[in-house]
Structure formats: C-alpha cells, structure tokens
Design an enzyme around this catalytic site. Structure first.
Site, PDB file in Angstrom:
ATOM      1  N   ASP A  41      83.411  78.587  47.243  1.00 25.24           N
ATOM      2  CA  ASP A  41      84.494  79.399  46.692  1.00 25.24           C
ATOM      3  C   ASP A  41      84.481  80.785  47.316  1.00 25.24           C
ATOM      4  O   ASP A  41      83.702  81.080  48.214  1.00 25.24           O
ATOM      5  CB  ASP A  41      84.429  79.449  45.165  1.00 25.24           C
ATOM      6  CG  ASP A  41      83.054  79.822  44.678  1.00 25.24           C
ATOM      7  OD1 ASP A  41      82.430  80.696  45.312  1.00 25.24           O
ATOM      8  OD2 ASP A  41      82.580  79.253  43.674  1.00 25.24           O
ATOM      9  N   LYS A  58      89.247  79.761  42.675  1.00 26.12           N
ATOM     10  CA  LYS A  58      89.813  79.778  41.325  1.00 26.12           C
ATOM     11  C   LYS A  58      90.834  80.891  41.171  1.00 26.12           C
ATOM     12  O   LYS A  58      91.532  80.957  40.178  1.00 26.12           O
ATOM     13  CB  LYS A  58      88.690  79.997  40.303  1.00 26.12           C
ATOM     14  CG  LYS A  58      87.796  78.797  40.141  1.00 26.12           C
ATOM     15  CD  LYS A  58      86.843  79.030  38.997  1.00 26.12           C
ATOM     16  CE  LYS A  58      85.846  77.890  38.898  1.00 26.12           C
ATOM     17  NZ  LYS A  58      84.807  78.174  37.914  1.00 26.12           N
ATOM     18  N   MET A  78      81.830  90.769  36.257  1.00 22.33           N
ATOM     19  CA  MET A  78      83.158  90.284  35.841  1.00 22.33           C
ATOM     20  C   MET A  78      83.798  91.214  34.816  1.00 22.33           C
ATOM     21  O   MET A  78      84.539  90.761  33.945  1.00 22.33           O
ATOM     22  CB  MET A  78      83.057  88.874  35.237  1.00 22.33           C
ATOM     23  CG  MET A  78      82.508  87.847  36.204  1.00 22.33           C
ATOM     24  SD  MET A  78      82.429  86.208  35.506  1.00 22.33           S
ATOM     25  CE  MET A  78      80.998  86.332  34.454  1.00 22.33           C
TER      26      MET A  78
HETATM   27  N1  SAH Z   1      76.403  84.022  40.549  1.00 26.15           N
HETATM   28  C1  SAH Z   1      76.837  85.336  40.960  1.00 26.15           C
HETATM   29  C2  SAH Z   1      77.703  86.014  39.934  1.00 26.15           C
HETATM   30  C3  SAH Z   1      78.943  85.246  39.603  1.00 26.15           C
HETATM   31  S1  SAH Z   1      79.969  86.038  38.444  1.00 26.15           S
HETATM   32  C4  SAH Z   1      75.590  86.182  41.295  1.00 26.15           C
HETATM   33  O1  SAH Z   1      74.472  85.781  41.035  1.00 26.15           O
HETATM   34  O2  SAH Z   1      75.768  87.254  41.881  1.00 26.15           O
HETATM   35  C5  SAH Z   1      81.123  86.849  39.469  1.00 26.15           C
HETATM   36  C6  SAH Z   1      80.953  88.335  39.373  1.00 26.15           C
HETATM   37  O3  SAH Z   1      79.825  88.737  40.099  1.00 26.15           O
HETATM   38  C7  SAH Z   1      82.076  89.140  39.941  1.00 26.15           C
HETATM   39  O4  SAH Z   1      83.134  89.285  39.048  1.00 26.15           O
HETATM   40  C8  SAH Z   1      81.392  90.462  40.173  1.00 26.15           C
HETATM   41  O5  SAH Z   1      81.245  91.174  38.968  1.00 26.15           O
HETATM   42  C9  SAH Z   1      80.026  90.032  40.585  1.00 26.15           C
HETATM   43  N2  SAH Z   1      79.823  89.987  42.046  1.00 26.15           N
HETATM   44  C10 SAH Z   1      79.398  88.949  42.764  1.00 26.15           C
HETATM   45  N3  SAH Z   1      79.231  89.287  44.053  1.00 26.15           N
HETATM   46  C11 SAH Z   1      79.587  90.581  44.142  1.00 26.15           C
HETATM   47  C12 SAH Z   1      79.617  91.521  45.201  1.00 26.15           C
HETATM   48  N4  SAH Z   1      79.264  91.195  46.451  1.00 26.15           N
HETATM   49  N5  SAH Z   1      80.000  92.779  44.934  1.00 26.15           N
HETATM   50  C13 SAH Z   1      80.357  93.138  43.687  1.00 26.15           C
HETATM   51  N6  SAH Z   1      80.356  92.286  42.664  1.00 26.15           N
HETATM   52  C14 SAH Z   1      79.962  91.031  42.874  1.00 26.15           C
END
Ligand code: SAH
Length: 486
Positions: free
Chosen positions: A34, A56, A168
C-alpha cells in the site's frame, strides 16, 4: 498451499528495512503493498512476482480490510508465497494481527517480520529522540484517528509525562491538543508535527500545543503525519542530522538499467537524497556473438571497450568458453573511468583511457597510438553509435565490431512513483526516449533534468526538454551538478 509473510517495510527511507524482509521479498511470488510502504519496496521483489496495489486512500483502487484478508487467503491457496508489505511495523496500527488471524482460520502458514516503526524513526529523522535521560523517561503511542470520539483516557495522557505520540491524528490535531489542555497539560508544552518522515518530502513543524494547529496549517502539511508532544522536541535543531544533508528534500530519479544504477544510487542516498529508480533500459547480453571472433582474439592490436556492459559481457563469454585471457596480446582501451575500472577488475590495466565518456574523446586519445593496418576489436552495444569504428577505419585500421549486448526498453510497475520525483538524470539518448514512453513527455518537463553529456543533451533538445549538463560526464559530475544546482 502457499505461505504468507506479513512484512514490515519501514517508514519510507528505502534502506530502513530488515535483512530478513529483503531476503523474504525475493522469495515471494506475489506481493500486496500500500501507499505507506511505497513503490520503492518493489525493487526487492523478483521480476516474475505478481504485484497487487491495495491502496485505501480515496481515488485509488479501494480494497477494504475484508477484501484484503480474502485476497491473502486466495493467493496462498493458489500456492503463492505471498508478501503482505506494510509501512513501518505490521503490528503498530497496521492491522497485521487481524490478517494473521484470518490466515490462521484458514490454516494458512504465516510469519510476521517486524519493521522499523515510524513513530520512533520519523522522529529521529526530524531530530527528535523519542526518550532522553532526565527529559523523557517513557513514550506513549496513541492512535489519533478516533480521538474525536474521546476514547482516550485524556486525563491519564495529560499527566503521564514522557513523550506522547499520535499516529493517524493529523485531522484531529486540534481535538488532541485541546483535550490535553483541558485535562491539565500546560499550553506551552512543546509539540511538533512530522510529515512523511524519512523521505525527501519530510517536513517538520515545531510549536506548542496552543499554536501547533495554525502553524501546521500555514506550512501546508498533509497526511501522513506524526504528532509528538513533549520536552524531547527541544533537541530538534541540534540533532537534526538528516535535514542537514546536502541533498535532503530531493527525490532524484535514475533512469538507467538496474545493474548500472547502484553506484549513483548509493552516492545519492549518502548525500540525503531519496532515489527513485526507473529502469528505462534493461541490458540483454548477446555475447554468444563473440564466438566467431574467438580464434582471432590473439591477433588484435587493440581491444576497445566503450562501456561497462561491453567489458562485462565480453569477459563473461570468455569464461563460458573457457578462454584463457593471457592469449590476448593486444592493448586495451577504455572510454571513461567507469569502463577503466571494469577492465581493471578483470586484472587488466588498460593502456589508453579517454577522460570523457564520449567516443570522440577516445578517438582523440587513440590517435597517438594507432597506425595504418592495426587490427582493432570493439565489443559493444548494438545500439551504440558507429562513430569510433568508422573514424578508426578512416585512419586505415582494420576494425571488427561485435555486438555483445543490446539495450531493450524497461517497464514500470507503478507510474505513481514518478509523482514525487524532483530531478531526473538521463545518461543516454535511449533513456530519454524510453522514459518518454514510460511516464510521458509532459511529466518529464515538470522536473529538473540533468544530462550526463552532450549526446544525451541533444536528444533532450529534440523533445524540447530544458536541461542542465554536468561538466564531467560521470556519476560524480552529475552529483556535482546536483549539489550546485540546488
Ligand atoms: N505500521 C505503521 C503505522 C501505520 S498507521 C508503523 O509502524 O509506522 C499510519 C500512520 O502512521 C499514518 O497516519 C501516520 O500517522 C504514521 N506514519 C507512518 N509512516 C509515516 C511517515 N513516514 N511519516 C509520518 N507519519 C507516518
């Protein structure tokens, strides 16, 4: 029955991925990814791997969680080794648990490969250590998605201390800050928002919980963002190692073949750029053509290489044919330093090396050596210009050319990967023509364009593409141009 790997792909920086993930991705026969994982991850999968994008976000091909679970099951039942690629870590707000349970229900074998999670790594890249002795003794990660439903114990959150992190939560930034204030947090508590951390599009806004909303809006931030609250933010300027890199903020597109991209990619990454690789050409060896010259190899006075692929295809064939290189008595000539290095790596020191990566330069250099009647062998690309052979024939040399490889057009799995690109580097006229086929002329015209030399420049001009040219026709020359042009 196949097997499923739920794979954490890290936060964005293509190198923040585990060795295990890279190894398993190369074993996958189908992958689902994704937006957070990003198209860059696809470089680790095999050529014949089936690729499914399950975005999504609005506007994209929508796949809800049930559909995704079903698809995983279906692919595994077909016998695939499936890689379900997720941004960050699969279990950190990644619904990895749900997917694993769905697989378990169908008796499908699975493994979960942890990933570098964004709340820690994106903050790091923004200069914010998630804990710090005497400053933050704990960190707490919340989902901010449902913050408006007030399903967080705000009183506890406001009082617990340490570093608070919301994923998020960007849409609910205001709710999050006011809930914390209402529950007793000082309105001057430092707060920062980091957008698309660890990538060239990383943007950081720093303020206090009372004013961060306005500041983030002013800066034009958009999702995905991480919200962080706490005193560790005060280090963000001192520990800002990533944003200080000379090419930070640049997404540079390399358009050459996979095998040729590595040197430039690594140099760009080290300078802080994000690299998008579009292999607009692929190399196909046709070195079996050398067979008919094999008996003559010892007669040549000069063997001239005009590219690294020419060198590699030639020596690979000699090895296949069990041909001892010591039979060759002629002198070796190379166009440019990369070709020189390639020849040296075979244990041969070329006598003649053109400084510039153009045939004219090599011809000039050769003039000081050759005489009438000299026998010359040029193993080269079918697609290269015939200039050198013709020029040497005019000087009275007997020239044999052999096509030991050819370039064929590359393909592109995900066109979206070009959207984020700032600068495109063209290294040959063929890459120009193929890129126009792959991403379209108008998309290229929107970017900064760098040409490695005048021949490539001529092709760009033909298509009315503005470009800058590196002074030296090498990887380092291009990088110098990038650094100066920034
Ligand atoms: N599994 C992921 C998180 C998924 S939830 C992890 O472990 O990082 C999705 C959220 O993660 C986004 O809405 C944002 O808040 C955050 N996120 C993920 N990657 C990001 C990035 N490179 N920079 C800023 N926010 C990020």
């Amino acid at each position: 029955m196949g097997k499923v790997y739920l794979i954490g792909a890290g936060p964005g920086d293509e190198e923040l991925i585990t060795l295990k993930a890279v190894r398993k991705l190369s074993e996958c026969t189908a992958v689902m990814y994704d937006r957070l994982a990003g198209p860059g991850i696809l470089k680790y999968v095999n050529e014949d791997c089936e690729i499914y994008y399950c975005g999504k976000e609005p506007g994209c091909h929508y796949k809800n969680q049930d559909e995704i679970n079903n698809m995983l099951v279906e692919l595994a039942k077909k016998g695939h080794v499936v890689g379900r690629i997720k941004g960050g870590d699969p279990y950190v707000f990644g619904r990895g648990g749900e997917e694993a349970l769905a697989l378990l229900k169908e008796n499908i074998e699975f493994e979960v490969i942890p990933g570098i999670t964004s709340p820690i790594s994106a903050l790091n890249y923004a200069g914010i250590p998630v804990t710090h002795r005497k400053v933050a003794r704990s960190f707490h990660i919340f989902t901010g998605k449902t913050a408006e439903k007030l399903d967080i114990n705000w009183e506890a959150a406001a009082k617990i201390g340490g570093t608070l992190i919301f994923l998020m939560g960007f849409r609910n930034l205001e709710v999050i800050c006011s809930k914390l204030k209402e529950n007793g947090m000082d309105e001057n508590t430092p707060c920062a928002v980091v957008m698309r951390g660890t990538t060239s599009k990383q943007k950081k806004v720093v303020g206090k919980i009372k004013d961060i909303k306005e500041k983030a809006e002013e800066a034009g931030l958009t999702s995905p963002c991480i919200i962080v609250i706490g005193d560790v933010i005060k280090f963000n300027e001192q520990l800002d190692w990533y944003e200080k890199k000379p090419l930070f903020g640049k997404n540079v597109c390399i358009t050459r073949s996979k095998a040729q991209s590595r040197e430039m990619r690594e140099k760009l990454l080290d300078l802080g750029a994000q690299v998008t690789e579009i292999h607009s050409i692929e190399i196909k060896y046709t070195s079996e053509n050398i067979k008919e010259y094999l008996d003559k190899l010892l007669e040549y006075d000069y063997i001239i290489f005009t590219s690294v692929n020419g060198v590699n295809s030639f020596f690979e064939r000699l090895l296949t044919e069990n041909y001892d290189i010591r039979n060759i008595k002629g002198k070796f000539a190379a166009i440019g330093p990369a070709t020189e290095r390639a020849i040296k790596s075979k244990g041969i020191i070329p006598e003649i090396v053109a400084e510039k990566f153009v045939a004219e330069s090599l011809h000039d250099k050769m003039k000081g050596f050759i005489k009438k009647g000299d026998k010359v062998f040029i193993p080269r690309s079918k697609n290269a210009r015939p200039y050198l052979a013709e020029a040497l024939r005019e000087e009275g040399c007997i020239v044999d050319e052999c096509y030991t490889y050819e370039t064929v057009a590359g393909s592109l799995t995900d066109k979206n990967c070009f959207n984020d690109v700032d600068t495109v580097i063209f290294t040959s006229p063929t890459t120009v023509r193929n890129m126009i086929e792959l991403v379209g002329l108008s998309a290229i015209k929107e970017k900064q364009v760098i040409s490695i030399g005048p021949i490539t420049g001529k092709e760009l001009k033909k298509h009315d593409i503005d470009y800058e040219m590196s002074e030296e026709y090498t990887t380092d020359g291009v990088i110098k141009q990038l650094l100066e042009g920034k």
